[in-house]
Every structure is written in C-alpha cells, then in structure tokens.
Design a protein around this motif. Structure first.
Motif, PDB file in Angstrom:
ATOM      1  N   VAL A  21     -37.195  16.722  -9.056  1.00 16.12           N
ATOM      2  CA  VAL A  21     -36.026  16.362  -9.892  1.00 16.12           C
ATOM      3  C   VAL A  21     -36.192  14.854 -10.067  1.00 16.12           C
ATOM      4  O   VAL A  21     -36.174  13.884  -9.233  1.00 16.12           O
ATOM      5  N   SER A  22     -35.944  14.491 -11.380  1.00 16.77           N
ATOM      6  CA  SER A  22     -36.187  12.992 -11.883  1.00 16.77           C
ATOM      7  C   SER A  22     -34.945  12.789 -12.686  1.00 16.77           C
ATOM      8  O   SER A  22     -34.122  13.542 -13.158  1.00 16.77           O
ATOM      9  N   ASP A  23     -34.796  11.395 -12.839  1.00 12.56           N
ATOM     10  CA  ASP A  23     -33.502  10.985 -13.484  1.00 12.56           C
ATOM     11  C   ASP A  23     -33.708  10.308 -14.742  1.00 12.56           C
ATOM     12  O   ASP A  23     -35.091  10.597 -15.260  1.00 12.56           O
ATOM     13  N   GLY A  69     -37.116   8.822 -15.687  1.00 12.66           N
ATOM     14  CA  GLY A  69     -38.402   9.515 -15.189  1.00 12.66           C
ATOM     15  C   GLY A  69     -38.482   9.144 -13.705  1.00 12.66           C
ATOM     16  O   GLY A  69     -39.581   9.715 -13.322  1.00 12.66           O
ATOM     17  N   ASP A  70     -37.814   8.489 -12.835  1.00 14.28           N
ATOM     18  CA  ASP A  70     -37.912   8.228 -11.804  1.00 14.28           C
ATOM     19  C   ASP A  70     -37.503   9.497 -10.826  1.00 14.28           C
ATOM     20  O   ASP A  70     -36.663  10.055 -11.069  1.00 14.28           O
ATOM     21  N   VAL A  71     -38.447   9.589  -9.692  1.00 15.43           N
ATOM     22  CA  VAL A  71     -38.189  11.163  -8.971  1.00 15.43           C
ATOM     23  C   VAL A  71     -36.959  10.941  -7.968  1.00 15.43           C
ATOM     24  O   VAL A  71     -37.096   9.877  -7.150  1.00 15.43           O
ATOM     25  N   THR A  81     -33.702  15.824 -14.625  1.00 18.46           N
ATOM     26  CA  THR A  81     -34.704  16.952 -15.338  1.00 18.46           C
ATOM     27  C   THR A  81     -35.354  17.342 -14.109  1.00 18.46           C
ATOM     28  O   THR A  81     -35.837  16.831 -13.108  1.00 18.46           O
ATOM     29  N   VAL A  82     -35.122  18.744 -14.135  1.00 16.67           N
ATOM     30  CA  VAL A  82     -35.571  19.499 -13.293  1.00 16.67           C
ATOM     31  C   VAL A  82     -36.909  20.192 -13.550  1.00 16.67           C
ATOM     32  O   VAL A  82     -36.806  21.043 -14.568  1.00 16.67           O
ATOM     33  N   THR A  83     -38.009  20.138 -12.809  1.00 14.09           N
ATOM     34  CA  THR A  83     -39.253  20.895 -13.278  1.00 14.09           C
ATOM     35  C   THR A  83     -39.600  21.872 -12.035  1.00 14.09           C
ATOM     36  O   THR A  83     -39.675  21.205 -10.793  1.00 14.09           O
ATOM     37  N   VAL A  84     -39.764  22.957 -12.163  1.00 15.04           N
ATOM     38  CA  VAL A  84     -40.397  23.983 -11.362  1.00 15.04           C
ATOM     39  C   VAL A  84     -41.689  24.413 -11.794  1.00 15.04           C
ATOM     40  O   VAL A  84     -41.665  24.880 -12.938  1.00 15.04           O
ATOM     41  N   GLN A  85     -42.725  24.316 -10.936  1.00 17.03           N
ATOM     42  CA  GLN A  85     -44.050  24.711 -11.137  1.00 17.03           C
ATOM     43  C   GLN A  85     -44.295  25.741 -10.293  1.00 17.03           C
ATOM     44  O   GLN A  85     -44.471  25.514  -8.882  1.00 17.03           O
ATOM     45  N   LEU A  86     -44.965  26.905 -10.492  1.00 18.66           N
ATOM     46  CA  LEU A  86     -45.052  28.107  -9.718  1.00 18.66           C
ATOM     47  C   LEU A  86     -46.573  28.274  -9.753  1.00 18.66           C
ATOM     48  O   LEU A  86     -47.074  28.449 -10.780  1.00 18.66           O
ATOM     49  N   VAL A  87     -47.072  28.534  -8.628  1.00 16.97           N
ATOM     50  CA  VAL A  87     -48.340  29.233  -8.765  1.00 16.97           C
ATOM     51  C   VAL A  87     -48.238  30.484  -8.467  1.00 16.97           C
ATOM     52  O   VAL A  87     -47.850  30.957  -7.142  1.00 16.97           O
TER      53      VAL A  87
END
Length: 833
Positions: free
Chosen positions: A585-587, A590-592, A618-624
């Motif tokens: 989750v970043s603002d 771009g800072d986390v 900005t919410v980024t979800v990365q799935l393996v």
C-alpha cells in the motif's frame, strides 16, 4: 377642473398578468423513490459566481448527478446519460468539462444517440458515463487480476522488438510492440490484450504509424521508418503515451503513440537528414532523464526532446559523443548500429562504425552530461569498445556495486568468435568486465540491452541473447551479489515457447505480477518467472489507485469519511502461495504506507490509514499461484479497494447562452443499472439578466406651446416644447402635457408606470403597461394651473420581462417641462433690471 387624456403609441400597454410565470422544477422521480431501486440526484452550481442560486447570461453552470446504487451484487453494469436540454440554444457544453468517477468511461454525442470516445466540444448534445463493473457501494475501484501469461504464440504481427506494457483504466494489461528496422509505409504497431489472451480492441493489427496526430490508420499508409534497436520512453505525465525513435521524411526525431486512444500523437523532428559530410540517416533508441528524452543520431550527435513540451530542447542537437555510423549522405534510413543507456543521470551510447560509415573503426562508447549540455568529463573523445572494425554491438548497459551505486558502462560486441565485453568507469577510466557470463556465450551470439529489475533487495540485469547455435535464451546477473542470479539457470531457454525458438530481443518487467514479458525475432510473446527463468510465469496480480477526491466534482468538501478495505474477489486463495504473495500500500508520492500480510479471506483492512494524511492510496497485490483454474472465460478474479463516503458523482458544465431570451436552463439525467431504468429530479436555474439584457427606459416630459385642445390632445401636432411661451397661460390656465416613454433596451419593460407627483392625472392616465424593446409610448394629460410658473417633472418605474420573481423595479432618470405665465415676464423683467 381638468380633462385627462390617454393614448398609446408603438409600445402597446399590457397588464402585468400577461407575463408568463416561471415554471417550477419537476418533482423527484417516482422511480428513484421505489424500494430497491438505485437513484440519481441532480444538483447545479454556478461556477462563474459561486454560491449564487441564479445564473447570468454567459455564466458557467456545473451540473452534478449523484449515483446511489441499490444493486444487490458486485460488480454490476451501470450507465448514466445526461442530455443537455436546449443544447446550442439556451446553453452549450463546455469542452473538456465531463468528469466521471474512477472506473467509469466517458463518452460524448452530437445527436443524442450515437456516442463516441472523443470530446467533440461545444457541439455536444449529450454525455454518458458507463461502468461495466460498478461496485454496489459506489466508492470503490476495481481492477482485474492479470491471468498468467501463457507461453503461446500471439499476434505480434511480425518482427516486433521489445514489449511496451500499458495498464488501461479498467486494469486490463496490454502489451504493445513496434516492428524494428521496418517502414515507412508498412503497418508497424501491434497490441495484445494480456488479460484476455487476444488481440486488443481497435484492430485489425498491425496498424501504420504516422507523424500526423490522429487515430491509427489501416493498411500500408504509414510514413515512419523505425531503427534497428529501438528503445521507448513512457510519458510520466500522460498515462498511455509512449515516445519512440523515428525516421521521417527529411528528419530523425521522436514519434508519439497514445496507446489508450489508439492514436498517433505527433512527431518532433530533432535533426535534418540532409547533412554533409555526415548525414543523420537514422538514430539509436531513446532514453529519459530529468524530464528530457535523449537519443543519438547516426552522426554521433546527441538529440533531445523536452517531454512535457513535446518540443526540441534548447541548444540541441548537442555535441558528437561517439563515432558516426551508417552516416553516408544519401543513404536515408540506414540503421544506427549501437544503443543508449542512462546511468547516474548521464547518457551513454555505443556506436559500431562499420561499412556504410564515413569513417570505419571498432565499436566505441561515449558519454553526454545533461547538466552541462556537453561531453562528460573524462570522455572528451569516444573510448574504444571492441577488437576491430568487424565487430558490432546492439547494446549498452550499466554496472553497479553491491550497494546499488552506479559504477560504469559496458557494451558486449558480436564478432566471429565469442562475444567480447568492454567496460569503463563513470569517469572514463578503463574497468574490468563483470563476470556476467556473456563472454562465455557461443560464437555469433547477439546480446541485447538488459531489463534491470530490483526486487527484494536484489538488483538484477536480464540479458536477451540469441544467434549462432543459440535459439533464444535469458542470462541473469545479480549486481547485489556480483554473481549470476541464484536459482536462475546459467542460461535459461524457453522450450515451451515455439519449441524454444524465441530469438529474444528483450523483456519488460511487470512490477504488479512480478513477471517478465518477452518478445523476440520469432514474433512470439511470452512470460517468464524472473526468479526461476521458467515460462510461463505463474503469477497474477493487480494494482488499483484509490483517490477518493476523484469521485466528486461538485466543488464541495466533506464527501470522504475514511478508507475501508481492499478485497480479492472471485478467486480461491487456496490456489495461491500466501507466504510468497505480497500486498503493498503506497501513497500519492509512491512511499510505502503498509505491507500487510495477505489473509486467507482476501480482505485487507485499510481503515487504519488516514484519508486526510494520505489523499490517495495505491494497493498492489502480487500473487504466486499454485493453480490457475480460477481464471476462466466466465470467471475474472479482481481486486477492489474502497472508502466510505458520499455517492459518486458525474459532472458536466454548460455555458448559459448570451441570448437575452434565455430565462432559465434545466437539466435531468437518466440511466440504468441492474435495478432498472433511472431518472433524476429535474433542476432548473433561473437566468438573471445582466446590464446588457435589461430595458433602457427614458422619459421626455413636454408642454404644448399653443392654447388649443385639438392641437394639444392625443396625437396632436402641438408644437411641443420644454417650456411654454411667456404669457400663454396668463395668470391662470390649463396646461397640456405630453410624456414620451421610450425603451431603447434589448428586452421588454414590464409593469411600466409614470411618476408625476405635481400632476397625478398623468400617472393615472398612463396606468400600468408593457413597453416592447425598441418601442415608445406616449401619454397625454392636462392640468388646471392655479399658480405659475410651474416646473413639472416625470419619471417611469419599470421591471424587465426576464427578471426572476421578486426583482425590485427600476426608476428612470427624470424629465421636466415648465408652464410659464405673466409672472414669467415679470421674472424676466426683474432679471433684466
């Protein structure tokens, strides 16, 4: 004692009751109040005069429609349409004013029926906002999870170079590619939708590239030639806009492609191609630093474009930093042999001056310093970077130390033997080549620019290689560990992709999924796991930007209460390795802000993050993934991030017509979603006329200069004057008055009355009447005078036909006439004495 006479001239007298009443606003629609039905609520704001409930002619009005969803399931398709009532007559659309919430798509119409994605400006008669996947709370942003990009042949149209990744506003991921060393007439650009695994909408592909802005054409209608080793720059301020190196008629420069609009967006010429003895026949790829895009022409000169201005930089072309290559005059479209790279804010280039160059020699490296606009210190002359004039290169790449600090630049040449790597430190001093493994490749192997990726504290370069016996492989080097990448094969082939014949040109790293997307000479698009080198990359992910203020356009504050959650939908997380998957989750900057663990239920709590301190997230979800069965034709997993706030809004602005006949502007919105058809309340804004839309009433008071009731009565010839002749009335007598009321204004005067306190009969004779624009009315009256001389003064009080109810009346300037007697003679005699 007196005779009162009244007659009407050109402006007919009319009672006030003849004025039309202002219509009331329509009531709130019954459909909007039905249980379980979504609602549309319309409001209006005067932008020109904020806080004013009425509008003036020429004012801008902001029309807002709030959408409250009662849909029972997420996501649900929703459409809002706003037809501009009286478009082009009482009001006109303000170009560029349509505002829709994130995730919604705007469209415009000039006939109220056919809607397009381009704003036609003031010709617009209706606007529309659509969201095929609207959330029931209305205050969320949804993006599809990218399915694993399978190793399968896709339409790249031919010899595309490296992929250009573009995420659409809806979250779909597209891979664009532009053919290299091809053109100018043939089609060059291709788009693949990685989310669907099909060609993008907007085909058929490929399409031509043109220097003139406008939608992509079709067929062999292009006018752009592309270089041998193109590199691309994404515009940081214009999402979806990419700049590419281009050769056009008479010049080399930078072409512009708008991926979102499926359009050409121009060409910036940077150097004429008719020079001598060295000619700019082509150029290397372009790179960016400090808001500028830089390239190197075949003359060896540095070219520069200001990205924000889309114009040539002041002072460019700059100094020659490398030997010219393929620069013989007249050899237009000859291919630049070499590449460019930005390291530590400086532009480095390689050049291989083979046959076709004005002067042969071995490959060389050069450096340009944007801070000084000249050759870098320590690089006054190009540095040799190859064994002989028979060597050539396709690359230039940076080197770093274990802490991630830039240390130098290298290029790897292709010769008859194994590749040879030459390196220099940033200050221009010779440096040892890192143990990348490039020098151990088979003879004839071509080495292309690496994709540099930093993940989990490990800075890596992924080199695309092929040629000789090599059908297409990837070599990975870790700068953090100064060694080949751990867990990655020494040379990773792609046996599951086109039988291994990929002939890789390069890769683009998708930070959202953590996958590399590759493309090569074989024309096959594929994905690769950057940790293992396996194809396909069995990852998924999505990124959503949640900016609550973007949901509102009425100019008011207090709409946002706070962030709530992000959630994964339509996916079974038992099919993912949660320990290897990540959430970031970043603002805005771009800072986390947070790196929460991904829970098994897929719901990520955002309520602890202040919306006041962080206006956007900005919410980024990365799935393996361990299983890809959730991604089917009918099931599309997604990520949704939400906040608590008021209903989202769609806005448009109109300008009130200057026509004085416009007394009111009205707007009503319609729509539809899963609950049925929707209609908003109607809102009307009264238009209060300004000075240019008001009556201009004047009064002329006169007295008859003869003692004849016939000559001085209604329509009498008089004569009339401002003063009666001396002695006309004697000591006592009857005065005949004429009052002329004229309206020189552009609109009717209503409720006109004559004020005459000295002679009330004149007021009575006039009564109350309407005086049309450009018309006059005359009132005749008489009075018996007991005392002379007498100055009689009259004025008129009136309103405007366009005035809203309650507007106070206006009184004209006064006008006077004098009735004279024998006393006037005495008065004159006294003055003479």
């Amino acid at each position: 004692m007196s005779t009162v006479l009244l007659a009407v001239g050109a402006g007919s007298l009319q009672p006030l009751s003849a004025l039309a009443a202002t219509p009331a606003s329509a009531p709130h629609s019954a459909a909007a109040d039905a249980p379980g039905t979504s609602t549309l609520v319309k409001t209006a704001q005067n932008v020109t005069h904020p806080g004013q409930s009425t509008a003036g002619h020429g004012d801008t009005v902001n029309w807002t429609v709030g959408y409250h969803s009662s849909a029972s399931a997420d996501p649900a398709s929703a459409t809002i349409t706003d037809a501009i009532q009286g478009a082009g007559e009482s009001q006109s659309f303000v170009p560029g004013s349509l505002s829709v919430p994130p995730g919604w798509t705007p469209s415009w119409s000039t006939d109220g029926t056919t809607f397009t994605s381009a704003d036609p400006g003031a010709a617009t008669t209706a606007v529309r906002a659509t969201d095929p996947a609207a959330t029931s709370d209305g205050t969320g942003v949804r993006a599809s999870l990218l399915p694993p990009v399978q190793a399968a042949a896709r339409s790249t149209g031919g010899d595309g170079f490296t992929p250009i990744l573009y995420r659409t506003p809806s979250g779909d991921v597209e891979a664009w590619n532009i053919y290299h060393h091809t053109g100018p007439a043939v089609p060059l650009v291709v788009c693949n939708d990685l989310s669907s695994g099909q060609a993008c909408a907007g085909g058929p592909w490929p399409r031509p590239l043109n220097t003139t802005p406008g939608p992509l054409g079709s067929g062999s209608t292009g006018n752009v030639y592309t270089p041998l080793t193109p590199q691309y720059v994404l515009d940081p301020g214009r999402p979806g806009v990419v700049y590419y190196p281009a050769v056009a008629a008479g010049a080399v420069g930078v072409g512009c492609l708008d991926m979102g609009a499926r359009a050409n967006c121009g060409f910036v010429p940077l150097l004429a191609s008719n020079g001598t003895p060295s000619s700019a026949n082509g150029l290397a790829g372009i790179v960016a630093t400090g808001g500028k895009a830089y390239g190197v022409a075949s003359t060896g000169q540095v070219l520069c474009m200001d990205i924000a201005a889309r114009a040539a930089c002041s002072g460019q072309p700059f100094a020659r930093i490398v030997p010219p290559n393929h620069d013989v005059p007249g050899n237009t479209n000859a291919l630049y042999q070499g590449s460019t790279v930005v390291i530590d804010g400086k532009v480095f280039a390689s050049s291989a001056p083979q046959n076709g160059s004005t002067a042969g020699g071995p490959p060389a490296l050069g450096c340009f310093d944007p801070a000084t606009g000249d050759v870098c210190a320590g690089w006054t002359t190009p540095h040799p970077a190859g064994p002989s004039a028979s060597a050539y290169t396709y690359n230039a790449f940076g080197t770093w130390d274990a802490a991630g600090h830039a240390t130098g630049v290298c290029t790897t040449d292709t010769t008859a033997g194994t590749p040879a790597t030459s390196c220099y430190a940033l200050d221009g001093s010779p440096a040892a080549a890192p143990a990348t493994g490039l020098d151990a490749l088979s003879a004839g192997t071509l080495v292309f620019n690496p994709e540099v990726v930093s993940t989990d504290g490990d800075l890596r370069s992924y080199f695309a290689v092929w040629g000789g016996p090599n059908p297409g492989d990837t070599l990975c080097y870790s700068w953090t560990h100064a060694a080949p990448c751990a867990g990655f094969p020494a040379l990773a082939g792609h046996p599951g992709v086109n039988g291994g014949a990929t002939r890789d040109y390069g890769y683009s790293y998708d930070a959202t999924t953590g996958c590399l997307i590759g493309l090569g000479d074989a024309g096959v698009l594929f994905s690769m796991d950057p940790a293992s080198g396996r194809s396909p990359c069995v990852h998924s992910g999505a990124t959503v930007e949640l900016r609550p203020s973007a949901f509102y356009c009425d100019g008011a504050g207090g709409h946002v209460q706070g962030y709530t959650q992000a959630r994964l939908e339509d996916i079974d997380l038992a099919h993912a390795d949660l320990t290897a998957s990540t959430v970031t989750v970043s603002d805005t900057g771009g800072d986390v802000v947070a790196r929460p663990a991904l829970p098994a239920n897929g719901i990520i709590d955002l309520s602890g993050i202040s919306a006041a301190d962080h206006p956007s997230l900005t919410v980024t979800v990365q799935l393996v993934l361990t299983d890809t069965s959730d991604f089917t034709t009918d099931n599309h997993p997604a990520l949704t991030a939400s906040f608590q706030g008021d209903d989202p809004q769609v806005c448009l602005r109109t300008m009130v017509a200057a026509d004085c006949a416009t007394t009111q502007v009205t707007d009503t919105a319609t729509g539809a979603d899963s609950t049925g058809a929707l209609t908003s309340n109607a809102v009307s804004v009264d238009v209060e006329p300004g000075a240019s839309c008001r009556p201009h009433v004047t009064v002329d008071k006169q007295i008859c200069t003869v003692a004849s009731p016939h000559a001085c009565g209604p329509g009498g010839a008089g004569p009339w004057a401002k003063t009666s002749p001396v002695g006309l009335l004697g000591l006592l007598g009857t005065a005949y008055w004429r009052i002329t009321v004229t309206n020189d204004g552009p609109v009717d005067a209503v409720g006109v009355t004559v004020n005459d306190h000295t002679t009330p009969q004149c007021h009575i004779a006039a009564g109350t009447f309407t005086l049309a624009a450009g018309a006059s009315a005359q009132v005749w009256c008489s009075s018996f005078l007991l005392a002379l001389p007498l100055t009689n003064t009259a004025s008129a009080t009136y309103g405007a036909a366009l005035d809203p109810p309650g507007t106070p009346p206006v009184t004209s300037a006064p006008s006077s006439a004098i009735a004279c007697s024998l006393l006037c003679i005495l008065a004159k005699g006294d003055r003479a004495a």
